[in-house]
Write a protein that holds these residues in place. Structure first.
Motif, mmCIF file in Angstrom:
data_model
loop_
_atom_site.group_PDB
_atom_site.id
_atom_site.type_symbol
_atom_site.label_atom_id
_atom_site.label_comp_id
_atom_site.label_asym_id
_atom_site.label_seq_id
_atom_site.Cartn_x
_atom_site.Cartn_y
_atom_site.Cartn_z
ATOM 1 N N ASP A 157 0.866 -1.187 0.000
ATOM 2 C CA ASP A 157 0.000 0.000 0.000
ATOM 3 C C ASP A 157 0.903 1.238 0.000
ATOM 4 O O ASP A 157 1.533 1.557 1.008
ATOM 5 N N ASN A 158 0.990 1.935 -1.136
ATOM 6 C CA ASN A 158 1.940 3.037 -1.232
ATOM 7 C C ASN A 158 1.512 4.276 -0.455
ATOM 8 O O ASN A 158 2.244 5.255 -0.401
ATOM 9 N N ARG A 159 0.341 4.243 0.157
ATOM 10 C CA ARG A 159 -0.042 5.346 1.045
ATOM 11 C C ARG A 159 0.761 5.313 2.338
ATOM 12 O O ARG A 159 0.930 6.336 3.005
ATOM 13 N N VAL A 160 1.249 4.135 2.708
ATOM 14 C CA VAL A 160 1.941 3.971 3.987
ATOM 15 C C VAL A 160 3.437 4.183 3.764
ATOM 16 O O VAL A 160 4.207 3.239 3.617
ATOM 17 N N ASP A 161 3.832 5.438 3.743
ATOM 18 C CA ASP A 161 5.221 5.822 3.520
ATOM 19 C C ASP A 161 5.886 6.064 4.878
ATOM 20 O O ASP A 161 5.472 6.966 5.615
ATOM 21 N N PRO A 162 6.907 5.291 5.241
ATOM 22 C CA PRO A 162 7.515 5.443 6.571
ATOM 23 C C PRO A 162 8.212 6.781 6.776
ATOM 24 O O PRO A 162 8.550 7.129 7.912
ATOM 25 N N THR A 163 8.423 7.554 5.706
ATOM 26 C CA THR A 163 9.037 8.865 5.858
ATOM 27 C C THR A 163 8.002 9.978 6.010
ATOM 28 O O THR A 163 8.368 11.136 6.187
ATOM 29 N N ASP A 164 6.725 9.641 5.926
ATOM 30 C CA ASP A 164 5.655 10.628 6.019
ATOM 31 C C ASP A 164 5.349 10.946 7.484
ATOM 32 O O ASP A 164 5.167 10.036 8.296
ATOM 33 N N THR A 165 5.281 12.234 7.819
ATOM 34 C CA THR A 165 5.084 12.623 9.212
ATOM 35 C C THR A 165 3.739 12.159 9.753
ATOM 36 O O THR A 165 3.616 11.829 10.934
ATOM 37 N N GLY A 166 2.708 12.127 8.913
ATOM 38 C CA GLY A 166 1.409 11.643 9.354
ATOM 39 C C GLY A 166 1.447 10.168 9.706
ATOM 40 O O GLY A 166 0.871 9.733 10.719
ATOM 41 N N VAL A 167 2.118 9.378 8.880
ATOM 42 C CA VAL A 167 2.285 7.945 9.160
ATOM 43 C C VAL A 167 3.060 7.758 10.465
ATOM 44 O O VAL A 167 2.695 6.933 11.316
ATOM 45 N N GLN A 168 4.112 8.539 10.642
ATOM 46 C CA GLN A 168 4.922 8.433 11.860
ATOM 47 C C GLN A 168 4.118 8.796 13.103
ATOM 48 O O GLN A 168 4.193 8.113 14.137
ATOM 49 N N THR A 169 3.322 9.854 13.017
ATOM 50 C CA THR A 169 2.503 10.265 14.157
ATOM 51 C C THR A 169 1.485 9.186 14.503
ATOM 52 O O THR A 169 1.221 8.904 15.679
ATOM 53 N N THR A 170 0.914 8.559 13.486
ATOM 54 C CA THR A 170 -0.065 7.495 13.717
ATOM 55 C C THR A 170 0.584 6.304 14.407
ATOM 56 O O THR A 170 0.007 5.709 15.327
ATOM 57 N N TRP A 171 1.789 5.942 13.979
ATOM 58 C CA TRP A 171 2.510 4.851 14.642
ATOM 59 C C TRP A 171 2.710 5.157 16.129
ATOM 60 O O TRP A 171 2.472 4.302 16.993
ATOM 61 N N ILE A 172 3.134 6.364 16.434
ATOM 62 C CA ILE A 172 3.371 6.746 17.833
ATOM 63 C C ILE A 172 2.062 6.749 18.613
ATOM 64 O O ILE A 172 2.004 6.278 19.760
ATOM 65 N N ALA A 173 0.992 7.245 18.010
ATOM 66 C CA ALA A 173 -0.308 7.281 18.689
ATOM 67 C C ALA A 173 -0.798 5.878 19.028
ATOM 68 O O ALA A 173 -1.317 5.622 20.127
ATOM 69 N N TYR A 174 -0.625 4.930 18.088
ATOM 70 C CA TYR A 174 -1.048 3.554 18.369
ATOM 71 C C TYR A 174 -0.112 2.872 19.369
ATOM 72 O O TYR A 174 -0.540 1.967 20.099
ATOM 73 N N THR A 175 1.134 3.304 19.424
ATOM 74 C CA THR A 175 2.025 2.818 20.477
ATOM 75 C C THR A 175 1.481 3.210 21.852
ATOM 76 O O THR A 175 1.499 2.412 22.791
ATOM 77 N N VAL A 176 0.984 4.441 21.958
ATOM 78 C CA VAL A 176 0.360 4.896 23.208
ATOM 79 C C VAL A 176 -0.848 4.033 23.533
ATOM 80 O O VAL A 176 -0.999 3.536 24.659
ATOM 81 N N LEU A 177 -1.727 3.848 22.562
ATOM 82 C CA LEU A 177 -2.926 3.044 22.794
ATOM 83 C C LEU A 177 -2.565 1.645 23.288
ATOM 84 O O LEU A 177 -3.153 1.137 24.255
#
Length: 429
Positions: free
Chosen positions: A324-344
């Motif tokens: 899925d090319n929407r999930v770019d690991p260099t994208d700040t939105g993707v990175q923020t989402t990863w961190i948010a789910y880490t919190v959850l």
């Protein structure tokens, strides 16, 4: 076996099959096991296919995270169900997403993007649903008692950007959206500049969704001057459009090459921005090392995309995003989402309950649940004593930023580690 017992057995088998069909229809992934614990439903929203900034990678990252964690047996035995919603960059769209989260019994909204805080926070607050790790664009994310931000928002980026530019720029022009949110940016940038006794930036408002910015580009270059001048643009997705106009100006140059040019007549205006307006995906799309952003200063919330702290996220994306090319690991939105789910994930694990509710998540966060993000942020905790308490941004707990620069087409660290901008945000807010 009697006819009655056989009928009973067949009814049980039929019911089980029907139940499995219902779960599959709700998006349960093959191999997901939640044990005897109840599933946990959350929502992630972001705008997509709009004329302004779009963040399709954030819901896509949320779905990728769910596939990964459910393949591991869920979060502490709870299957994770992720609802996604197109926020459409409108108040009506944001409110509709929030109402759907309430209607479908989401226990949290996680890692989402919206410029319409007032529209979405009211429904969430009325239902007691926490908002975890939003992108950090709106006042409501830093004032609502049910918001748990993982970064310092745009306020921290802009204040930090002023500090970054103060080290190299004699004069600064700031091109920013002509919106209520944009009106606050000059004061924050100036607070950072004045930390080094620099003069305040020249404020150049611009329409957020314009198709060209020739007039603003010319003004920005003129006001910055050609001797160690800097032009900062913070226009979301339209930042690229602005710098296209900027580099087309007569004799204009677009980056560090100008400062290094052997021609003494070349102009030495440097360009700059913040992550979210400029990032690695934009640099890649515009030519990499030949991009107009080569040499640009960029302020971010997190370590540069090549930092080893991102390896766990990269592994999950590689194994569960399914190209899925929407999930770019260099994208700040993707990175923020990863961190948010880490919190959850860490909060749910700390609860150790068969049933997870929005009230239990909020209570755990308020009572001091601490989250280690593996070096992507300082340790996060949202107790009263952890809050920055800045007049306009009281809910900020992470007031660290990173200084980066574009070199050979890659965003790399300009200086190692985090820079604390808490006092500057407090002054600029």
């Amino acid at each position: 076996m009697t006819g009655r017992r056989l009928s009973s057995l067949l009814a049980s088998v039929t019911a089980a099959a029907a139940g499995a069909s219902i779960l599959t229809g709700c998006g349960v992934l093959p191999g997901a096991t939640g044990g005897s614990r109840e599933p946990v439903t959350v929502m992630t929203w972001a705008p997509d296919q709009t004329r302004a900034t779009n963040m399709p990678g954030m819901p896509a990252m949320a779905q990728t995270y769910a596939r990964w964690v459910n393949s591991q047996g869920g979060i502490d035995g709870h299957e994770l169900r992720v609802l996604t919603c197109n926020e459409q960059n409108t108040p009506a769209g944001a409110a509709a997403c929030a109402r759907r989260a309430v209607r479908e019994n989401a226990v949290a909204v996680v890692g989402s993007y919206s410029q319409n805080g007032r529209a979405f926070m009211a429904p969430l607050e009325a239902a007691g649903i926490p908002y975890i790790g939003g992108y950090g664009l709106t006042d409501d994310e830093f004032t609502s008692h049910l918001s748990y931000p993982v970064n310092g928002g745009l306020a921290a980026l802009i204040a930090g950007h002023g500090m970054q530019l103060a080290e190299s720029c004699r004069r600064v022009s700031l091109v920013r959206p002509d919106t209520l949110a944009g009106d606050r940016l000059p004061k924050l940038l100036d607070a950072g500049l004045k930390k080094a006794s620099r003069r305040g930036a020249v404020d150049i408002p611009a329409v957020e969704d314009a198709t060209e910015y020739t007039e603003q580009a010319a003004s920005a270059r003129e006001e910055a001057g050609t001797e160690d001048g800097c032009v900062a643009a913070v226009l979301g997705e339209r930042t690229q459009t602005f710098f296209d106009s900027f580099r087309r100006l007569p004799k204009a140059t677009g980056g560090a090459q100008a400062a290094d040019d052997e021609d003494d007549t070349a102009e030495s205006v440097r360009i700059s921005s913040v992550l979210g307006s400029v990032g690695q995906p934009v640099i890649d799309r515009t030519g990499g090392a030949r991009s107009p952003f080569e040499g640009a200063y960029v302020t971010g919330w997190y370590p540069e995309a090549d930092d080893k702290s991102w390896e766990p996220m990269r592994k999950v994306i590689q194994e569960h995003a399914f190209a899925d090319n929407r999930v770019d690991p260099t994208d700040t939105g993707v990175q923020t989402t990863w961190i948010a789910y880490t919190v959850l994930k860490e909060v749910i694990e700390s609860l150790d309950r068969d049933t997870i509710t929005s009230a239990r998540i909020a209570e755990a966060l308020d009572r001091g649940a601490q989250v280690d993000t593996g070096g992507l942020t300082p340790k996060l905790r949202w107790m009263y004593e952890d809050l920055l308490g800045a007049p306009d941004f009281p809910r900020i707990v992470n007031h660290a930023v990173t200084f980066q620069v574009v070199r050979k087409g890659r965003l790399v660290a300009q200086k190692p580690g985090f820079v604390d901008v808490g006092p500057t945000v407090s002054h600029g807010g």
